[in-house]
Motif scaffolding. Structure first.
Motif, PDB file in Angstrom:
ATOM      1  N   ALA A 275     -14.098 -11.396  -6.432  1.00 32.99           N
ATOM      2  CA  ALA A 275     -14.106 -10.209  -5.576  1.00 32.99           C
ATOM      3  C   ALA A 275     -13.497  -9.051  -6.358  1.00 32.99           C
ATOM      4  N   VAL A 276     -14.279  -7.977  -6.497  1.00 36.90           N
ATOM      5  CA  VAL A 276     -13.817  -6.782  -7.214  1.00 36.90           C
ATOM      6  C   VAL A 276     -13.586  -5.681  -6.195  1.00 36.90           C
ATOM      7  N   PRO A 277     -12.337  -5.292  -5.947  1.00 36.66           N
ATOM      8  CA  PRO A 277     -12.078  -4.236  -4.967  1.00 36.66           C
ATOM      9  C   PRO A 277     -12.715  -2.908  -5.382  1.00 36.66           C
ATOM     10  N   ILE A 278     -13.394  -2.274  -4.420  1.00 37.35           N
ATOM     11  CA  ILE A 278     -13.966  -0.944  -4.604  1.00 37.35           C
ATOM     12  C   ILE A 278     -13.611  -0.114  -3.365  1.00 37.35           C
ATOM     13  N   HIS A 279     -14.061   1.128  -3.340  1.00 38.11           N
ATOM     14  CA  HIS A 279     -13.909   1.994  -2.158  1.00 38.11           C
ATOM     15  C   HIS A 279     -12.432   2.121  -1.774  1.00 38.11           C
ATOM     16  N   GLU A 280     -11.643   2.613  -2.731  1.00 39.61           N
ATOM     17  CA  GLU A 280     -10.190   2.663  -2.566  1.00 39.61           C
ATOM     18  C   GLU A 280      -9.604   4.070  -2.625  1.00 39.61           C
ATOM     19  N   ALA A 281     -10.440   5.086  -2.868  1.00 37.38           N
ATOM     20  CA  ALA A 281      -9.915   6.416  -3.168  1.00 37.38           C
ATOM     21  C   ALA A 281      -9.179   7.055  -1.997  1.00 37.38           C
ATOM     22  N   VAL A 282      -9.407   6.575  -0.776  1.00 37.14           N
ATOM     23  CA  VAL A 282      -8.728   7.153   0.384  1.00 37.14           C
ATOM     24  C   VAL A 282      -7.316   6.593   0.566  1.00 37.14           C
ATOM     25  N   LEU A 283      -6.921   5.636  -0.261  1.00 36.57           N
ATOM     26  CA  LEU A 283      -5.626   4.977  -0.105  1.00 36.57           C
ATOM     27  C   LEU A 283      -4.607   5.540  -1.093  1.00 36.57           C
ATOM     28  N   ALA A 284      -3.379   5.728  -0.616  1.00 40.61           N
ATOM     29  CA  ALA A 284      -2.307   6.188  -1.499  1.00 40.61           C
ATOM     30  C   ALA A 284      -1.816   5.070  -2.403  1.00 40.61           C
ATOM     31  N   MET A 285      -1.795   3.831  -1.887  1.00 40.41           N
ATOM     32  CA  MET A 285      -1.278   2.692  -2.648  1.00 40.41           C
ATOM     33  C   MET A 285      -2.226   1.502  -2.521  1.00 40.41           C
ATOM     34  N   PRO A 286      -3.376   1.558  -3.185  1.00 44.14           N
ATOM     35  CA  PRO A 286      -4.347   0.463  -3.041  1.00 44.14           C
ATOM     36  C   PRO A 286      -3.824  -0.880  -3.527  1.00 44.14           C
ATOM     37  N   ALA A 287      -2.842  -0.877  -4.433  1.00 42.43           N
ATOM     38  CA  ALA A 287      -2.315  -2.149  -4.937  1.00 42.43           C
ATOM     39  C   ALA A 287      -1.762  -3.017  -3.812  1.00 42.43           C
ATOM     40  N   MET A 288      -1.260  -2.405  -2.747  1.00 46.65           N
ATOM     41  CA  MET A 288      -0.773  -3.181  -1.614  1.00 46.65           C
ATOM     42  C   MET A 288      -1.900  -4.004  -1.008  1.00 46.65           C
ATOM     43  N   TYR A 289      -3.101  -3.440  -0.962  1.00 47.64           N
ATOM     44  CA  TYR A 289      -4.261  -4.137  -0.415  1.00 47.64           C
ATOM     45  C   TYR A 289      -4.726  -5.224  -1.387  1.00 47.64           C
ATOM     46  N   TYR A 290      -4.728  -4.893  -2.668  1.00 49.31           N
ATOM     47  CA  TYR A 290      -5.158  -5.875  -3.650  1.00 49.31           C
ATOM     48  C   TYR A 290      -4.277  -7.126  -3.591  1.00 49.31           C
TER      49      TYR A 290
END
Length: 212
Positions: free
Chosen positions: A173-188
């Motif tokens: 799974a390659v995370p995409i569609h993240e630009a709206v997030l301030a801290m995408p690493a939390m989701y990853y």
């Protein structure tokens, strides 16, 4: 297995390269510099939202790639026609006549809010391996080796992204569609924690590539 290279550009824009073919998916407004890419065989658009297709820069991209085929969902094709672009319509169940196999799955964008009309959205399975769903929870009716996993959006919450990853059950799974997030690493981190056994979460930094 034939090597496939993914270049994760900003947000939902991904360049897929396999066996000499170069396919660009969703050149949107959040992605700087996509119009400078060359040697593309196809440009695929999942739906009409600006973060998936930048109408102001698409012309420059196509000028640099005059032989590239342009495909989109039915709704986007109408929008493109109004701007002078001709796109072939990709519909659920289609197999696109490209040098690399591309199958089309899905029909509609995920619901943002009941008061907002639902627009068309299609997903693309490239090379029988990499699936880009656009803004939808489409589960193809065949195995997906590598999933472009939407991470943050007005139509999406973390639990839904995790459930979607589990439903598709990709090897990667390659995370995409993240630009709206301030801290995408939390989701990853949550994706890695909650992925089913057999699924590896691979984060590709914007502008970087990996072989899958």
């Amino acid at each position: 297995m034939v090597r496939m290279r993914l270049t994760k550009l900003v947000h939902a824009c991904v360049l897929v390269e396999e066996d000499g073919a170069r396919v660009l998916i969703d050149p949107g407004a959040f992605t700087p510099g996509f119009e400078n890419l060359t040697d593309l065989h196809a440009v695929l658009i999942t739906h009409q939202h600006p973060d998936h297709v930048d109408l102001d820069r698409l012309g420059a991209l196509l000028e640099r790639n005059p032989d590239a085929a342009l495909y989109s969902d039915e709704g986007t094709a109408s929008v493109l026609a109004d701007r002078g672009f001709t796109a072939e319509i990709a519909r659920d169940g289609d197999r696109l006549p490209l040098s690399v196999p591309v199958e089309v799955f899905g029909t509609n964008h995920a619901v943002i809010h009941p008061d907002i009309p639902v627009i068309p959205n299609v997903g693309y399975l490239v090379g029988g391996r990499f699936f880009h769903p656009g803004d939808a929870f489409t589960v193809p009716d065949e195995p997906v080796d590598v999933l472009g996993l939407p991470t943050g959006a007005p139509w999406l919450k973390l639990s839904e992204a995790v459930d979607y990853m589990r439903a598709v059950a990709p090897r990667v799974a390659v995370p995409i569609h993240e630009a709206v997030l301030a801290m995408p690493a939390m989701y990853y981190n949550r994706f890695e924690e909650l992925a089913l056994p057999g699924t590896t979460v691979t984060v590709i930094d914007p502008g970087s590539s990996t072989d899958v």
